[in-house]
Scaffold this active site. Sequence first.
Site, PDB file in Angstrom:
ATOM      1  N   VAL A   1     -38.507  10.778  11.011  1.00  0.00           N
ATOM      2  CA  VAL A   1     -39.402   9.946  11.835  1.00  0.00           C
ATOM      3  C   VAL A   1     -38.609   8.803  12.462  1.00  0.00           C
ATOM      4  O   VAL A   1     -38.732   8.516  13.665  1.00  0.00           O
ATOM      5  CB  VAL A   1     -40.585   9.415  10.986  1.00  0.00           C
ATOM      6  N   CYS A   2     -37.754   8.174  11.659  1.00  0.00           N
ATOM      7  CA  CYS A   2     -36.931   7.067  12.162  1.00  0.00           C
ATOM      8  C   CYS A   2     -36.040   7.532  13.314  1.00  0.00           C
ATOM      9  O   CYS A   2     -35.819   6.795  14.281  1.00  0.00           O
ATOM     10  CB  CYS A   2     -36.031   6.527  11.057  1.00  0.00           C
ATOM     11  N   THR A   3     -35.518   8.714  13.208  1.00  0.00           N
ATOM     12  CA  THR A   3     -34.646   9.251  14.261  1.00  0.00           C
ATOM     13  C   THR A   3     -35.400   9.286  15.596  1.00  0.00           C
ATOM     14  O   THR A   3     -34.880   8.876  16.634  1.00  0.00           O
ATOM     15  CB  THR A   3     -34.161  10.666  13.856  1.00  0.00           C
TER      16      THR A   3
END
Length: 212
Positions: free
Chosen positions: A44-46
Amino acid sequence: MTIRLGDIAPDFTQESTEGSIRFHEWIGDGWAVLFSHPKDYTPVCTTELGEVARLKSEFTKRNVKAIGLSVDPLKDHLGWTKDIEETQSVKLNFPLLADGDRKVSDLYGMIHPNANDTFTVRSVFVIDPKKKVRLMITYPASTGRNFTELLRVIDSLQLTDKYSVATPVNWKHGEDVIIVPSVSDEDAKKKFPKGYKALKPYLRVTPQPDLP
Ligand code: BEZ
């Protein structure tokens, strides 16, 4: 320490993908968005980091600098940056703090031990040129943020700082705004030459004042 709206954002010095950052000095006389990521090499952070990189010109247009944070060492950030470029088709164009010692995460209360005692949650802080905290949102690790919503709030903050207005539900740049109740009808006529509609004495609507 609990941070509240209107507080001065805590200052810090920390390593980042763009060298050592002294936060207040780095903000300068513009606005900043500081946002945390639970961990490097997470899916998700990516996607979030790719999106913020894509939105760079939208942030710049509003005189806002973005800065991310993850509680992993610089070496991991540098490797992850390559994955972000590869999978999101955009180069990371803002710094990512390497907060391995949790200095900044602790200062900003980004670790919520009852959610997870090692990862940060997804915190977002909007900080104004006087270094005051103007917005805080906390999302769970499993939910990616909506950065278009952040831009919308920044538009509202920058407009309402300049004019005696507030923005209604779901407002977007270009739409009508609300005259704040502390402005009398007499003053409203002077301050808002485009006129206003009074749906109730306390609910007066006027075109966005900074548009032609
Ligand atoms: C992610 O960024 O993909 C993620 C991080 C922590 C928990 C769940 C998802």
